[in-house]
Scaffold this active site. Structure first.
Site, PDB file in Angstrom:
ATOM      1  N   GLY A  74       0.676  -1.123   0.079  1.00 38.33           N
ATOM      2  CA  GLY A  74       0.119   0.197   0.290  1.00 38.33           C
ATOM      3  C   GLY A  74       1.081   1.225   0.383  1.00 38.33           C
ATOM      4  O   GLY A  74       2.306   0.854   0.253  1.00 38.33           O
TER       5      GLY A  74
ATOM      6  N   GLY B  75       5.176  14.430  -3.684  1.00 39.62           N
ATOM      7  CA  GLY B  75       4.913  13.537  -3.688  1.00 39.62           C
ATOM      8  C   GLY B  75       4.902  12.919  -4.925  1.00 39.62           C
ATOM      9  O   GLY B  75       4.195  12.111  -5.291  1.00 39.62           O
ATOM     10  N   GLU B  76       4.746  13.702  -6.426  1.00 39.95           N
ATOM     11  CA  GLU B  76       4.800  13.584  -7.825  1.00 39.95           C
ATOM     12  C   GLU B  76       5.589  11.835  -7.900  1.00 39.95           C
ATOM     13  O   GLU B  76       4.782  11.109  -8.452  1.00 39.95           O
ATOM     14  CB  GLU B  76       5.633  14.318  -8.406  1.00 39.95           C
ATOM     15  CG  GLU B  76       4.908  13.851 -10.019  1.00 39.95           C
ATOM     16  CD  GLU B  76       5.201  15.568 -11.370  1.00 39.95           C
ATOM     17  OE1 GLU B  76       5.719  15.147 -12.255  1.00 39.95           O
ATOM     18  OE2 GLU B  76       5.419  16.563 -10.671  1.00 39.95           O
TER      19      GLU B  76
END
Length: 294
Positions: A72, A94-95
């Site tokens: 996850g 957080g790209e």
């Protein structure tokens, strides 16, 4: 527009993502301790066109995507409401995780929503990438330049916000002056920032960069090579000169040992003369200037 010199703003932004998600010893703790995390449909999130990070290696994305499929998405991305009244959200930080989550087939991802200005979003994006060492030297330089051009930062402002020295900021920005072939080596990882800084003042940095890459030269060797081309920019053979007397050579050595720099003393028939200090890199030049101004 708020001033970048505001101390509370500096402390908040200077801590990078810690200012947004709190200090934690692991990514698992981050998720547990952050409040306000929510799940958002991944197709409602758009990339920030001004993200300083431009290069994403496919193999790295695939590896992260595999981890996301198995465990996850542990750490949320940071977003803000889409600017100019648009729908959805725009990424702040957080790209890479966002791209990998798409590859992993995720329909929703955890996000932290922050209502920040363009200026603050740019600061956070640069700080996060610099702290994670995700930017290559050229991307870092372009990010700094964006803040200077768009938001009127000074180099001292930048140094305070990102937690680096002013000389680091200045030396990084100088990389933008290099020709495109050298920049490509930087993007590819074939040259380090140390190699590139040694080439800035060279008469033909592209040719030197090619040689450094082909021969696998160290930064120290690259600095020596660049200094030689600066001294003789056209590659001319040195003209034989009368040998210096022993006293002059001894004085050169004495000064060189004291300063840690190359020192040359040249006498003229009139009794005048000159002392030349040679520096191998821009950090040494900064040190010379500091000593002269002291």
């Amino acid at each position: 527009m708020s001033s970048v010199s505001d101390e509370s703003g500096r402390r908040r932004l200077g801590r990078g993502l810690a200012a947004l998600i709190g200090d934690a010893s692991s990514e698992f703790e981050v998720v547990e301790r952050v409040r306000g995390i929510r799940k958002v449909a991944i197709d409602l999130i758009k990339a920030n066109p001004k993200n300083p990070r431009r290069l994403f290696k496919e193999e790295d994305l695939e590896e992260l995507a595999g981890s996301i499929r198995q465990h996850g998405m542990i750490q949320p991305v940071v977003v803000r409401p889409a600017p100019n009244g648009g729908n959805g959200y725009e990424l702040i930080a957080g790209e890479r995780r966002w791209r990998a989550a798409q590859k992993a087939g995720r329909h929703e991802i955890p996000v932290i929503i922050q209502d920040v200005t363009d200026r603050e979003a740019m600061e956070i994006a640069i700080i996060e990438n610099v702290q994670r060492q995700d930017l290559n030297p050229l991307e870092e330089a372009m990010g700094y330049d964006q803040l200077i051009q768009e938001f009127e930062y000074t180099q001292n402002d930048l140094a305070a916000v990102i937690g680096k020295s002013r000389s680091h900021v200045a030396n990084t920005l100088r990389l933008l002056k290099l020709p495109e072939p050298v920049k490509q080596y930087l993007n590819d990882g074939a040259l380090t920032a140390g190699h590139a800084r040694a080439l800035i003042a060279a008469p033909d940095p592209a040719a030197l960069a090619k040689r450094i890459v082909e021969e696998g030269l160290t930064v120290r060797s690259a600095e020596t090579l660049a200094q030689a081309t600066i001294s003789e920019p056209h590659g001319r053979a040195k003209v034989a000169k009368p040998d210096k007397d022993a006293d002059t050579r001894a004085l050169e050595k004495r000064l060189s040992d004291a300063l840690g720099l190359s020192v040359q003393i040249r006498h003229k028939p009139s009794g005048a003369g000159e002392v030349r200090l040679g520096y191998a890199n821009l950090d040494q030049l900064d040190e010379i200037i500091r000593r002269l101004e002291a």
